[in-house]
Design a protein around this motif. Structure first.
Motif, PDB file in Angstrom:
ATOM      1  N   ASN B 161       0.787  -1.238   0.000  1.00  0.00           N
ATOM      2  CA  ASN B 161       0.000   0.000   0.000  1.00  0.00           C
ATOM      3  C   ASN B 161       0.818   1.287   0.000  1.00  0.00           C
ATOM      4  O   ASN B 161       0.546   2.174  -0.816  1.00  0.00           O
ATOM      5  N   PRO B 162       1.793   1.410   0.946  1.00  0.00           N
ATOM      6  CA  PRO B 162       2.506   2.693   1.044  1.00  0.00           C
ATOM      7  C   PRO B 162       3.092   3.146  -0.287  1.00  0.00           C
ATOM      8  O   PRO B 162       3.158   4.338  -0.570  1.00  0.00           O
ATOM      9  N   GLU B 163       3.532   2.219  -1.133  1.00  0.00           N
ATOM     10  CA  GLU B 163       4.100   2.597  -2.431  1.00  0.00           C
ATOM     11  C   GLU B 163       3.013   2.764  -3.495  1.00  0.00           C
ATOM     12  O   GLU B 163       3.316   3.052  -4.648  1.00  0.00           O
ATOM     13  N   GLY B 164       1.765   2.468  -3.112  1.00  0.00           N
ATOM     14  CA  GLY B 164       0.674   2.541  -4.090  1.00  0.00           C
ATOM     15  C   GLY B 164       0.764   1.468  -5.156  1.00  0.00           C
ATOM     16  O   GLY B 164       0.255   1.624  -6.256  1.00  0.00           O
ATOM     17  N   LEU B 165       1.447   0.376  -4.820  1.00  0.00           N
ATOM     18  CA  LEU B 165       1.680  -0.652  -5.846  1.00  0.00           C
ATOM     19  C   LEU B 165       0.545  -1.657  -5.964  1.00  0.00           C
ATOM     20  O   LEU B 165       0.508  -2.460  -6.880  1.00  0.00           O
ATOM     21  N   ILE B 166      -0.394  -1.619  -5.006  1.00  0.00           N
ATOM     22  CA  ILE B 166      -1.534  -2.523  -5.103  1.00  0.00           C
ATOM     23  C   ILE B 166      -2.779  -1.673  -5.221  1.00  0.00           C
ATOM     24  O   ILE B 166      -2.922  -0.656  -4.556  1.00  0.00           O
ATOM     25  N   GLN B 167      -3.650  -2.092  -6.112  1.00  0.00           N
ATOM     26  CA  GLN B 167      -4.881  -1.353  -6.317  1.00  0.00           C
ATOM     27  C   GLN B 167      -5.657  -1.331  -5.011  1.00  0.00           C
ATOM     28  O   GLN B 167      -5.891  -2.375  -4.412  1.00  0.00           O
ATOM     29  N   SER B 168      -6.015  -0.126  -4.537  1.00  0.00           N
ATOM     30  CA  SER B 168      -6.716  -0.064  -3.255  1.00  0.00           C
ATOM     31  C   SER B 168      -8.144  -0.527  -3.458  1.00  0.00           C
ATOM     32  O   SER B 168      -8.717  -0.402  -4.531  1.00  0.00           O
ATOM     33  N   GLU B 169      -8.684  -1.107  -2.411  1.00  0.00           N
ATOM     34  CA  GLU B 169     -10.035  -1.628  -2.534  1.00  0.00           C
ATOM     35  C   GLU B 169     -10.770  -1.410  -1.233  1.00  0.00           C
ATOM     36  O   GLU B 169     -10.389  -1.947  -0.199  1.00  0.00           O
TER      37      GLU B 169
END
Lengths: 284, 408
Positions: B161-169
């Motif tokens: 999450n912190p790097e924004g590398l996973i699509q937030s849901e």
């Protein structure tokens, strides 16, 4: 409640199995269906204690319209005594305790699979059809969103092309049952897998005709006296089967005959598929 | 000889039912199977039946398994037919699966993760050798007891999450991606509403959660072999107990009503990005009742495969076709329609028989005429009787049946 009818029913279940809320939601769907003849209405079809594909659509429709004063007739292949008809009749006896009959004239509600009775129906009677695949365009276009669009735009050319191809290839339309119809000059409809022989009976019928597809979760209807036209071309009018022999039991020449193999030498006899009609004709 | 068509009366149906009951019991000298035995010793079968029957009730699932001779699809059907008669009081709050009392938890994307890897009871590293000792009775096994994990376990893929590398849901995102998000607040309920396409993600996940395990497994497998565009990693698999909480409007506060065992799977897929989304990882989600890992993984792969359209990916295989997957995934529907062919179909068959005979007669007439023509070259003999000018046989060619026009 301790009326005579409820005493006969299985304890622990609501009248006609489904809860009142569900029955009401199906009736709302049926009202829409009656208001737009031939148009398919999605409904929240439930699991029934019989398998999907075995008449659960018709059973849910019957369950939602049946009342204590109704007299129910159930046929499959035109006969009251085939296993599936017996089983569905037995189910409604168990969960409604209503009167049942084999006589078309006595019934207020008739659930059927694959046939329309030969005896003409009257005003006030309700026919319930079990429908396996409600969409007439399904074999032409497998996608549901696409076929819904085609109905909305009255885009039925593809079906006429298919029928035309039949004629060029075989000289006639090669559909023997579940023959598509136009309802009220607007919606194309599948009449359920009745033989094309029965198609003319759909037209201007005084009875209310309701169609239920359980697995596919669709309802549709033909209100009394609706025009229903089997698809055809001016130079290739719609036609039905006739037999060059009468029923070997009752002698009827106007009924749908069923071919029964009687020995190992290929011997056959032809008898009425409508068992009630055959008996009545034998009596008279 | 007079012939009466073979027709089963009520008596035959009753007899068949009696026979079914008797054969289910088997040899009366062998002790009868108890529901508690099924629940305890066949708990994976119970889990499957609860998932596909879409009712969390191990006792009823055990009863269904006993009643169905161990046919799990039939058992799921029994459970479904029962659940549909139950009144609907409340929708539960979303399960807090990070508050799980974990029995097993692994992630394949990191060597170690906060909260630790925990194999738990798994077949994964067991050598599949038939254990003949098990054939004897009175088996007792001990196992080493670890310290129970309390107080929540973070999700492994949240570390991206912190790097924004996973699509937030979030719950809102799930609704927001949908093609038809008109009624945002309402959760779709597959048990009360007909499925309509395109399906929102809530509808899709409900459909997949009760879909046939074998069907999903095969389709998920097909995406791995190239019929689709899925390159998943098992971000996290967790099995354990979670609380089910409801918040009745008339009370205005939450109450826990049950603890249920679930399997939750989050698959991680690489996504190269498109015009609006930067390159990142995307998720596929799977959740089943009970310990049901194979199904939950297949479900997560399928959830992701069915998001192709959302991410603007090319549809390459049936696993990515929403309509194909969602309309054919339910084994209660599928078993019914496949098996309905056992019902009498003799009226339609008669209609087909009439048609095929007619077409056959026309065919023979045509070929006879063609033969006749070729023979004419060498001899005076003509072929069969002529047919009408359009080449359409219309009169008296069928043996027993003919078509006659209806006047409209």
């Amino acid at each position: 409640m301790n009326t005579a009818t409820t005493n006969l029913t299985e304890p622990g279940f609501n009248f006609a199995y489904l809860d009142e809320q569900t029955k009401r939601s199906i009736r709302r769907g049926l009202l829409k269906a009656v208001a737009i003849p031939g148009h398919q209405i999605p409904f929240s079809s439930r699991e029934m204690p019989m398998s999907y594909g075995w008449g659960t659509g018709g059973i849910q429709v019957t369950a939602s319209v049946i009342g204590k004063s109704d007299t129910l007739k159930v046929i499959d292949q035109g006969a009251d005594d085939t296993t599936n008809a017996v089983n569905i009749r037995r189910f409604f006896k168990k969960v409604c305790g209503v009167k049942t009959t084999e006589k078309t004239t006595e019934a207020t509600l008739i659930q059927t699979r694959h046939r329309i009775p030969e005896t003409p129906l009257n005003e006030g009677q309700v026919m319930v059809y079990q429908v396996p695949i409600p969409e007439p365009l399904r074999w032409i276009e497998p996608s549901e969103p696409e076929t819904r669009k085609m109905h909305a735009l009255e885009e039925y050319g593809a079906m006429y092309v298919k029928l035309y191809e039949d004629i060029t290839q075989y000289g006639h339309i090669a559909t023997a049952y579940d023959y598509p119809v136009m309802v009220n000059n607007r919606y194309m409809m599948r009449p359920s897998p009745i033989p094309r022989f029965d198609n003319p009976k759909l037209n201007m019928n005084p009875a209310l005709q309701l169609f239920g597809a359980g697995r596919e979760k669709r309802l549709y209807a033909l209100p009394p006296y609706t025009t229903v036209k089997s698809l055809d071309f001016e130079d290739h009018p719609f036609s039905v089967e006739t037999w060059d022999k009468p029923c070997e039991f009752c002698g009827a020449t106007d009924s749908y005959l069923d071919e029964v193999v009687i020995d190992n030498e290929g011997g056959r006899m032809w008898i009425c598929s409508d068992t009630d009609y055959c008996e009545e004709t034998q009596k008279s | 000889m007079s012939y009466v068509a073979v027709k089963g009366g009520e008596k035959a149906i009753q007899n068949a039912e009696q026979l079914l009951k008797a054969q289910r019991r088997g040899d009366a000298t062998v002790p009868e199977l108890g529901l508690e035995q099924i629940k305890q010793q066949m708990s994976l079968a119970v889990a499957r039946v609860m998932s596909e029957g879409s009712l969390y009730d191990p006792d009823l699932a055990a009863l269904a398994i006993k009643q169905s001779w161990g046919d799990l699809v039939e058992a799921a059907f029994l459970l479904r037919a029962y659940r549909t008669t139950l009144p609907r009081f409340y929708y539960a709050q979303p399960l807090e699966t990070d508050q799980i009392t974990v029995k097993r938890r692994i992630s394949s994307i990191y060597k170690d993760i906060p909260g630790g890897q925990q194999l738990g009871p798994t077949f994964d590293y067991v050598h599949r050798l038939l254990d003949f000792k098990l054939a004897a009775e009175n088996n007792q096994s001990d196992y080493p007891v670890g310290e129970p994990t309390e107080g929540g376990i973070p999700r492994a893929i949240d570390t991206l999450n912190p790097e924004g590398l996973i699509q937030s849901e979030t719950a809102d995102d799930v609704k927001a991606d949908d093609a038809n998000a008109e009624n945002d607040a309402e959760i779709f309920d597959l048990t009360r509403q007909p499925l309509e396409l395109p399906a929102a993600r809530d509808a899709r996940l409900q459909n997949l959660a009760r879909a046939d395990e074998g069907f999903l497994l095969g389709l998920a497998y097909s995406t791995q072999r190239g019929y689709g565009n899925s390159h998943p990693f098992a971000g996290e698999i967790r099995v354990g107990d979670v609380e089910v909480v409801i918040c009745p409007e008339e009370l205005g506060f939450e109450i826990a009503i049950a603890d249920i065992t679930i399997t939750e799977v989050q698959m991680v897929n690489q996504f190269k990005g498109n015009k609006t989304l930067p390159p990142q990882f995307t998720r596929g989600y799977g959740l089943t009742f009970g310990y049901n890992e194979r199904k939950a993984m297949a479900m997560a792969i399928m959830d992701r495969a069915l998001r192709s359209k959302e991410f603007g990916e090319q549809i390459q295989g049936p696993a990515q076709e929403e309509e194909f997957v969602l309309y054919h995934s339910d084994n209660i529907e599928a078993q019914g329609f496949v098996q309905h062919l056992k019902l009498p179909h003799y009226i339609d068959f008669q209609a087909e028989l009439n048609l095929v005979r007619k077409m056959r007669a026309e065919y023979e007439q045509r070929s006879a005429m063609e033969n006749g023509r070729s023979e004419e070259i060498g001899s005076e003999e003509t072929g069969s009787e002529g047919i009408d000018s359009e080449g359409i046989g219309s009169a008296g060619i069928e043996r027993n049946c003919r078509l006659s026009p209806i006047v409209h």
